[in-house]
Motif scaffolding. Sequence first.
Motif, short mmCIF file in Angstrom:
data_model
loop_
_atom_site.label_atom_id
_atom_site.label_comp_id
_atom_site.label_asym_id
_atom_site.label_seq_id
_atom_site.Cartn_x
_atom_site.Cartn_y
_atom_site.Cartn_z
N GLY A 276 0.81 -1.21 0.00
CA GLY A 276 0.00 0.00 0.00
C GLY A 276 0.85 1.27 0.00
N ASP A 277 0.18 2.38 -0.11
CA ASP A 277 0.80 3.71 -0.01
C ASP A 277 0.51 4.28 1.38
OD1 ASP A 277 1.79 3.69 -2.58
OD2 ASP A 277 0.11 4.80 -3.43
N ASN A 278 1.54 4.73 2.07
CA ASN A 278 1.37 5.40 3.35
C ASN A 278 1.45 6.91 3.13
OD1 ASN A 278 1.05 3.15 4.96
ND2 ASN A 278 2.56 3.82 6.46
N ARG A 279 0.33 7.59 3.36
CA ARG A 279 0.28 9.04 3.18
C ARG A 279 0.23 9.69 4.56
NH1 ARG A 279 1.99 9.25 -1.96
NH2 ARG A 279 0.77 7.83 -3.27
N PRO A 280 1.31 10.38 4.99
CA PRO A 280 1.35 10.95 6.34
C PRO A 280 0.31 12.05 6.52
CG PRO A 280 3.23 11.69 5.04
CD PRO A 280 2.56 10.62 4.24
N MET A 281 -0.22 12.15 7.74
CA MET A 281 -1.22 13.15 8.07
C MET A 281 -0.89 13.77 9.43
SD MET A 281 -4.73 11.15 6.93
CE MET A 281 -5.76 12.61 7.21
N SER A 282 -1.37 14.97 9.63
CA SER A 282 -1.21 15.62 10.94
C SER A 282 -2.26 16.72 11.08
CB SER A 282 0.20 16.21 11.11
OG SER A 282 0.44 17.23 10.16
N VAL A 283 -2.53 17.06 12.32
CA VAL A 283 -3.47 18.13 12.65
C VAL A 283 -2.73 19.17 13.48
CG1 VAL A 283 -5.61 18.75 13.85
CG2 VAL A 283 -5.47 16.59 12.57
N VAL A 284 -2.88 20.44 13.12
CA VAL A 284 -2.23 21.53 13.85
C VAL A 284 -3.30 22.54 14.26
CG1 VAL A 284 -0.54 23.39 13.76
CG2 VAL A 284 -0.06 21.21 12.60
#
Length: 306
Positions: A276-284
């Motif tokens: 699979g593809d790992n797409r990084p995410m974050s909330v600020v």
Amino acid sequence: MRYTTIIGSVALLMVPAAASAGECQPTFASGNQSLVINGTEIEPGGLAAQDFQVLVQNAAAGATSTRSIVGVPPCEAVIRIARKGAPPISGYPPFVISASGNNQVEILENDTSGGSVSSNVEIGGAPSWIFKVEVPTEWGLQAGTYVEYLELLLLDRNGDGSTITDRRDLTVTIVIPPAVSLRLVGAVVGGGGSNEPARVDLGNLSSSTSTQSEPFAARIFSTTPYIVSFNSINLGNMVHEQGRDQVPYRLFFDGALVNLAGTAEFFYPDHTPQGGDNRPMSVVVPPVVALAGRYSDRVTVTVTTM
């Protein structure tokens, strides 16, 4: 002198001799075959399979099958499978063919390739044989219709063992459907495939510094190019549990700021690898002064095949 004429009849009885070992002529009793493996489920450990039957007979005079004739050894034969034309293109779904007894059959490059223990299917005197085509249907495959042209070769084991006495076409068609899967992984609670949404806990917000979530990611599996889109119920704001206040925040996906107040789509032009593809995410959340309480927003992440 008396002459006596005696007329007699002579019956000639011809008894056909039983077919000898030299008259063993194995041929296919079944015609060309075409297999279509469709409706597959793409999933970890997935496997699609389909059986096909091959019938063999002895075409020698007086013989009706490959089994023994009285006083004559069985009409034994060997089946091989060879490719017709070029090898499959890159990305063709791998598959294996096995014969009765779960013995995997080596597919020869062409009909002139020498046989081996793994390519020869010794059928003895059996008039039928069951083969199975198995296709691993795990992630990493690319959607499409794939066709490979093979040939069933029949050789007389009672002869020199290398003469092809008959052949039939075997066409294998594999259909990989468009499919997609999404999991949120990392510093989230839930979101592993159940109906419960994943939750990102930001803890206590600060009035002097930005608050950032722990790293998490979207793990995406797709057999086609795909689009990732976002929809925020509150258009990029976390709303107080009593609806009395709201706090703006920023969501980042794969290094880019997501426009939660408008259209937010990300296009990826290739299918994903097996992992699979790992797409990084974050909330600020920027420094904020707001009413005490719990704030939340619900963001729907949608992955669509192209």
